[in-house]
Write an enzyme that holds these catalytic residues in place. Structure first.
Site, PDB file in Angstrom:
ATOM      1  N   LYS A  58      18.380  18.264  95.738  1.00 55.30           N
ATOM      2  CA  LYS A  58      19.560  17.407  95.852  1.00 55.30           C
ATOM      3  C   LYS A  58      19.735  16.943  97.297  1.00 55.30           C
ATOM      4  O   LYS A  58      19.401  17.684  98.235  1.00 55.30           O
ATOM      5  CB  LYS A  58      20.760  18.263  95.390  1.00 55.30           C
ATOM      6  CG  LYS A  58      22.087  17.578  95.231  1.00 55.30           C
ATOM      7  CD  LYS A  58      23.116  18.597  94.682  1.00 55.30           C
ATOM      8  CE  LYS A  58      24.495  18.013  94.507  1.00 55.30           C
ATOM      9  NZ  LYS A  58      25.452  18.976  93.926  1.00 55.30           N
ATOM     10  N   SER A 109      27.895  17.133  89.842  1.00 53.74           N
ATOM     11  CA  SER A 109      27.423  16.183  90.814  1.00 53.74           C
ATOM     12  C   SER A 109      25.900  16.181  90.992  1.00 53.74           C
ATOM     13  O   SER A 109      25.365  15.234  91.552  1.00 53.74           O
ATOM     14  CB  SER A 109      28.078  16.466  92.162  1.00 53.74           C
ATOM     15  OG  SER A 109      27.680  17.744  92.641  1.00 53.74           O
ATOM     16  N   SER A 114      28.687  21.852  89.106  1.00 59.63           N
ATOM     17  CA  SER A 114      27.720  20.775  89.368  1.00 59.63           C
ATOM     18  C   SER A 114      26.263  21.095  89.088  1.00 59.63           C
ATOM     19  O   SER A 114      25.433  20.196  89.120  1.00 59.63           O
ATOM     20  CB  SER A 114      27.847  20.302  90.809  1.00 59.63           C
ATOM     21  OG  SER A 114      28.924  19.421  90.913  1.00 59.63           O
TER      22      SER A 114
HETATM   23  N1  GLN Z   1      33.155  18.155  89.185  1.00 58.50           N
HETATM   24  C1  GLN Z   1      33.683  19.056  90.137  1.00 58.50           C
HETATM   25  C2  GLN Z   1      34.286  18.300  91.291  1.00 58.50           C
HETATM   26  O1  GLN Z   1      34.258  17.124  91.252  1.00 58.50           O
HETATM   27  C3  GLN Z   1      32.615  20.018  90.597  1.00 58.50           C
HETATM   28  C4  GLN Z   1      31.697  19.474  91.612  1.00 58.50           C
HETATM   29  C5  GLN Z   1      30.704  20.468  92.109  1.00 58.50           C
HETATM   30  O2  GLN Z   1      30.485  21.510  91.511  1.00 58.50           O
HETATM   31  N2  GLN Z   1      30.126  20.141  93.234  1.00 58.50           N
HETATM   32  O3  GLN Z   1      34.777  18.834  92.232  1.00 58.50           O
END
Ligand code: GLN
Length: 492
Positions: free
Chosen positions: A76, A151, A175
């Protein structure tokens, strides 16, 4: 399996049936063919990939194979890598070149992995759909009109379409697990403190954790084994964590006598009926395999989303204050004075979701509101932790859906942040409690994958792996691949 797992590629490399260069070349070909549609990779330097593969083949010949020798792994864009850009898919990190590798990147290199590019993500990992990336949306190979989750959507999309056999993601509130579920692959979020956060661009420091996104449970174990362990450069990486026999855990594939908790708060009205049916069927299957399903309650679950969306933005607002146009990243043209430089650089560099989080977080931390929001959210966090501690007095592992819905259409939730936040409802609580979690494929609804989430007590990733490996061995879900990306020629 149509798409090879890391373990299968490793076996062929070890047997001398292929080389790291051959393997890398095949994946580079697939990236060239499919990435223009999927946009899973936001950076790729093919020459550098091949150079690593050649070095790996030479290492194997001269010194023998290291644990991940010659195996391609995509990462990532949140991980600092000395080679190429690190931008966290934000305009504000335009032109930034990390001066050092993240600890997990060093670990992968030391294990002999070939690092393949940087994958697409929501800007600063804030999102559940990879639609907030500054480098364009990423698509789900199961249906390119749908999101891959987020994400770590680029990592999930890449592994699901076999543009890489495995990838690393990060998980602050789901994520790794949610995109893994929506793309039909395995994702593991380790116990907080298991993996060093050094060199991972910080979102919410008390929640962030890196982990693998793979085709199989065993592959997830292989990668976690490589990246975990104490790092003196990260005070939150735990010095002597309970040791896990990562690969051994995957061989203990027996569910007999296993007590699986089924929390009633995770099977609620409003979730997709198809998803619910598939997860219920998965639990039936576990019962057939000898497990005992026990109804449990995690009574504070309903407050998890609210607590998370105070804590995570609060920490983010502090972490993101470093992007000021002074030291690195984007700086506005011709600033009038220092304040103008700060405000315009930040205004131009951050996308709207990131701004929303910074504003929410700064508000929650401001004097007069701190007690009402941040402190209250931390108290709720303790209650959520206690729910899990109580539950684990009764059961070995907990099973839930990973996401209440399958992959939604691109653009469907972009105008409605609250609905987007609600899609994290099943993944967030375990981050607040610091626990490990794993998502694995457990069904299909209208041609889209469904994820089954396992939650274990802190440091018991072995339980996640052995349980998930047993389920994987007894079902076909992990072997399904999206149409249109079939392995051409079978060499994958
Ligand atoms: N969807 C969650 C957020 O927007 C988790 C994101 C993540 O785990 N980085 O914060």
């Amino acid at each position: 399996m149509p798409f090879s797992s890391l373990s299968e590629i490793k076996a062929r490399l070890d047997a001398g049936e292929t080389t790291a260069v051959e393997v890398a070349t095949r994946y580079l070909q697939r990236i060239a063919a499919y990435n223009p549609t999927l946009n899973a990779f936001v950076h790729l330097d093919a020459d550098h990939v091949l150079a690593q593969a050649r070095a790996s083949d030479a290492h194997r010949a001269a010194h023998g194979a290291r644990p991940l020798e010659g195996l391609p792994v995509a990462v990532k864009d949140i991980f600092c890598t000395q080679d190429g850009p690190t931008r966290c898919c934000s305009k504000i990190l335009e032109g930034f070149e990390a001066p050092y590798d993240a600890h997990v990147i060093t670990r992968l290199k030391e294990a002999g992995a070939v690092l393949v590019g940087k994958t697409n993500m929501d800007e600063f990992a804030m999102g559940s759909s990879t639609e907030t990336s500054a480098f364009g949306i990423c698509r789900n190979p199961w249906d390119v009109e749908r999101i891959p989750g987020g994400s770590s959507g680029g990592s999930a999309s890449a592994v699901a379409a076999a543009l890489a056999p495995a990838a690393l993601g990060t998980d602050t509130g789901g994520s790794i697990r949610q995109p893994a579920a929506l793309c039909g692959i395995v994702g593991l979020k380790p116990t907080y403190g298991r993996v060093s956060r050094r060199g991972i661009i910080a979102f919410a420091s008390s929640l962030d954790q890196a982990g693998p996104m793979t085709r199989t449970v065993r592959d997830a174990a292989m990668l976690t084994a490589a990246i975990s362990g104490h790092d003196s450069g990260d005070a939150t990486s735990v010095a002597n964590p309970p040791v896990v026999d990562w690969l051994g855990a995957c061989d203990k594939m027996d569910m007999k006598g296993l007590k699986i908790g089924r929390p009633k708060e995770y099977f609620v009205d409003g979730m997709d009926a198809g998803v619910r049916a598939e997860v219920e069927a998965a639990l039936k299957k576990c019962e057939e395999l000898g497990a005992e399903i026990i109804d449990i309650s995690l009574p504070h679950t309903e407050y998890a989303v609210a607590a998370y969306y105070v804590i995570a933005p609060s920490e983010a607002s502090a972490n993101l204050s470093r992007y000021d146009g002074v030291r690195f990243g984007h700086r506005c043209e011709a600033p009038e004075d220092l304040l103008d430089m700060y405000t315009r650089s930040r205004d131009e560099g951050f996308g709207s979701e990131v701004k929303r989080r910074i504003l929410t977080g700064a508000f929650a931390l401001s004097s007069g509101y701190y007690d009402a929001y941040y402190l209250k959210a931390q108290q709720v966090r303790t209650l959520i932790q206690q729910d899990f501690i109580k539950a684990f007095e009764q059961v070995d592992v907990i099973a839930t859906p990973t996401s209440p819905i399958t992959a939604f259409k691109l653009g469907e939730k972009t105008d409605d942040p609250l609905t987007m936040y609600l899609s994290d409802i099943f993944t967030i609580a375990l981050n607040l409690a610091g626990l490990p979690g794993l998502s694995q494929p457990c069904g299909m609804v209208d041609g889209l994958p469904v994820g089954l989430q396992w939650i274990a007590p802190a440091w018991r990733e072995d339980l996640l792996l052995s349980t998930a490996a047993a389920y994987e061995a007894a079902t076909e879900w992990g072997t399904l691949c999206p149409q249109g990306y079939a392995a051409d020629g079978g060499a994958l």
